[in-house]
Design an enzyme around this catalytic site. Structure first.
Site, PDB file in Angstrom:
ATOM      1  CE  LYS A 165      29.336   3.249  16.345  1.00 35.91           C
ATOM      2  NZ  LYS A 165      29.248   4.341  17.251  1.00 35.91           N
ATOM      3  N   PRO A 207      17.700   2.491  15.344  1.00 37.15           N
ATOM      4  CG  PRO A 207      17.330   2.961  17.593  1.00 37.15           C
ATOM      5  CD  PRO A 207      17.930   1.936  16.683  1.00 37.15           C
ATOM      6  CB  ALA A 221      20.441  10.593  13.528  1.00 39.10           C
ATOM      7  CB  ALA A 222      20.675   6.252  17.388  1.00 42.79           C
ATOM      8  N   GLY A 223      23.972   7.296  16.994  1.00 41.44           N
ATOM      9  CA  GLY A 223      25.307   6.926  17.492  1.00 41.44           C
ATOM     10  C   GLY A 223      25.511   5.430  17.457  1.00 41.44           C
ATOM     11  CG  ASP A 228      31.567   4.691  12.942  1.00 44.37           C
ATOM     12  OD1 ASP A 228      32.719   4.771  13.434  1.00 44.37           O
ATOM     13  OD2 ASP A 228      30.568   5.245  13.438  1.00 44.37           O
TER      14      ASP A 228
HETATM   15  P1  ATP Z   1      27.430   7.043  13.491  1.00 42.92           P
HETATM   16  O1  ATP Z   1      27.263   6.274  14.761  1.00 42.92           O
HETATM   17  O2  ATP Z   1      28.213   6.310  12.423  1.00 42.92           O
HETATM   18  O3  ATP Z   1      27.857   8.475  13.675  1.00 42.92           O
HETATM   19  P2  ATP Z   1      24.608   7.358  13.511  1.00 42.92           P
HETATM   20  O4  ATP Z   1      24.120   6.038  14.022  1.00 42.92           O
HETATM   21  O5  ATP Z   1      24.705   8.457  14.519  1.00 42.92           O
HETATM   22  O6  ATP Z   1      25.990   7.146  12.815  1.00 42.92           O
HETATM   23  P3  ATP Z   1      22.961   7.168  11.182  1.00 42.92           P
HETATM   24  O7  ATP Z   1      21.838   6.285  11.622  1.00 42.92           O
HETATM   25  O8  ATP Z   1      23.965   6.576  10.275  1.00 42.92           O
HETATM   26  O9  ATP Z   1      23.679   7.867  12.410  1.00 42.92           O
HETATM   27  O10 ATP Z   1      22.277   8.455  10.525  1.00 42.92           O
HETATM   28  C1  ATP Z   1      22.944   9.708  10.376  1.00 42.92           C
HETATM   29  C2  ATP Z   1      22.285  10.437   9.201  1.00 42.92           C
HETATM   30  O11 ATP Z   1      22.668   9.777   8.002  1.00 42.92           O
HETATM   31  C3  ATP Z   1      20.780  10.401   9.236  1.00 42.92           C
HETATM   32  O12 ATP Z   1      20.282  11.617   9.709  1.00 42.92           O
HETATM   33  C4  ATP Z   1      20.346  10.135   7.791  1.00 42.92           C
HETATM   34  O13 ATP Z   1      19.801  11.272   7.198  1.00 42.92           O
HETATM   35  C5  ATP Z   1      21.619   9.797   7.044  1.00 42.92           C
HETATM   36  N1  ATP Z   1      21.610   8.465   6.384  1.00 42.92           N
HETATM   37  C6  ATP Z   1      22.142   8.201   5.188  1.00 42.92           C
HETATM   38  N2  ATP Z   1      22.023   6.906   4.869  1.00 42.92           N
HETATM   39  C7  ATP Z   1      21.429   6.296   5.886  1.00 42.92           C
HETATM   40  C8  ATP Z   1      21.039   4.950   6.132  1.00 42.92           C
HETATM   41  N3  ATP Z   1      21.244   3.970   5.229  1.00 42.92           N
HETATM   42  N4  ATP Z   1      20.464   4.657   7.321  1.00 42.92           N
HETATM   43  C9  ATP Z   1      20.270   5.654   8.240  1.00 42.92           C
HETATM   44  N5  ATP Z   1      20.589   6.952   8.038  1.00 42.92           N
HETATM   45  C10 ATP Z   1      21.163   7.287   6.879  1.00 42.92           C
END
Ligand code: ATP
Length: 316
Positions: free
Chosen positions: A11, A99, A101-103, A141
């Site tokens: 998203k 990617p 931890a990308a938001g 989310d």
């Molecule tokens: P959001 O936008 O919901 O804040 P995000 O896109 O910033 O999430 P994620 O890709 O979900 O971040 O990753 C955040 C952290 O979650 C990563 O550093 C990773 O260690 C952990 N993680 C746990 N499960 C998963 C998974 N299935 N895929 C990716 N990261 C994961």
């Protein structure tokens, strides 16, 4: 017994406003969430054992109990102990394209896919709302990721109102491979900087959050007006992330001068997106951003908005 291969889209946030602090310690948010066709593939199969096992082709993703996909399976085993005892655990294979931890809600969409996959495997017949409610206990989310599309999200982000789908709008997305921003850090810093401007009582908190329903952004979405949507993009978290992360600021500026209709950071970053008029325009924007930042660490994707969340790719 057969398994399922599911598509789990990422998203972006077209709008993210931090309204204030809630009594439960979370922030009250008003967001517009949008699914894009940049997606992971989740293969889920019964393994006949008592275990839940996770595999992933991206080394950044944890394979233990901290993986959100694992936690989703564990939640289903706890909620439906009879089916778990009868049918056993699951193997979850994550083909990562989003990617990390990308938001972009990568972990949340994987968790949503596991909830949908186990509902199918164990023939539970849960409704969309029941799956979203289970998802809300895993992360704010996750409920949005279940049905995806375009939605207004309020509360912690888990209270959803779907809007008519906004598909086929081209998006260029950029993220530095080696850069990540912690979502808790971003909200904590925002509170430390802007906490004194938060509304003081619950009533004004909810009234302000629900005003997003009638905001100009929603009208622009309903009219599928990409130009207007681009002018109305908003993300409060940019105020704390851009001053702290020079590379995100540089990427944001590269998009702003790339000819994209509009640009914004997604969620807590560090990914930044630009809205484009067509595939051809998207390719030009991508080239422009690439020539401004010729750093190999910067990954660029061309993607499109889509009007669905977790969906079945095939039986396996
Ligand atoms: P959001 O936008 O919901 O804040 P995000 O896109 O910033 O999430 P994620 O890709 O979900 O971040 O990753 C955040 C952290 O979650 C990563 O550093 C990773 O260690 C952990 N993680 C746990 N499960 C998963 C998974 N299935 N895929 C990716 N990261 C994961």
């Amino acid at each position: 017994m057969q398994g399922y291969s599911l598509v789990a889209p990422a998203k972006i946030n077209l709008y993210l406003e931090i309204i204030g602090a809630r009594e439960d310690g979370y922030h009250e948010l008003a967001m517009v969430m949008q699914s894009i066709d940049l997606a992971d593939q989740i293969d889920i199969t019964p393994n006949g054992s008592e275990n839940i096992r996770v595999q992933c082709d991206n080394l950044e993703v944890p394979l233990d109990k901290t993986n959100l996909a694992y936690r989703a399976a564990e939640l289903m085993a706890k909620e439906f102990p009879e089916q778990f005892a009868k049918l056993g655990g699951v193997d979850i294979k994550i083909h990562k394209r989003i990617p990390v931890a990308a938001g972009l809600a990568g972990g949340s969409t994987n968790a949503a896919a596991v909830l949908v996959g186990i509902d199918l495997l164990w023939k539970l017949g849960l409704t969309k709302v029941e799956i979203e409610e289970l998802g809300a206990t895993l992360g704010s989310d996750v409920p949005f990721c279940v049905a995806g599309g375009t939605a207004i999200a309020t509360g912690r982000g888990e209270q959803l109102a779907e809007i008519l789908g906004l598909d086929n709008i081209y998006i260029v997305l950029g993220k530095h491979l080696s850069l990540s921003v912690s979502t808790p850090w971003a909200y904590k810093t925002y509170r430390a900087t802007y906490g004194d401007t938060y509304p003081q009582d619950n009533q004004s908190l909810t009234a302000r959050a629900s005003s997003v329903h009638s905001a100009p952004m929603i009208k622009a979405i309903v009219h599928k007006n990409a130009r207007e949507i681009s002018q109305l993009l908003h993300n409060d978290l940019e105020k704390v992330v851009l001053p702290e992360y020079a590379k995100v600021l540089e990427l944001r500026e590269a998009f702003a001068s790339s000819g994209a209709l509009g640009t914004m950071m997604s969620g807590s970053g560090p990914s930044v997106f630009g809205i484009c008029e067509s595939l051809e325009h998207a390719e030009k924007v991508k080239q422009q951003v690439r020539s401004s930042i010729p750093d190999e660490d910067l990954e660029l994707f061309t993607t499109q908005t889509i009007s669905q969340g977790i969906h079945l790719k095939s039986s396996i």
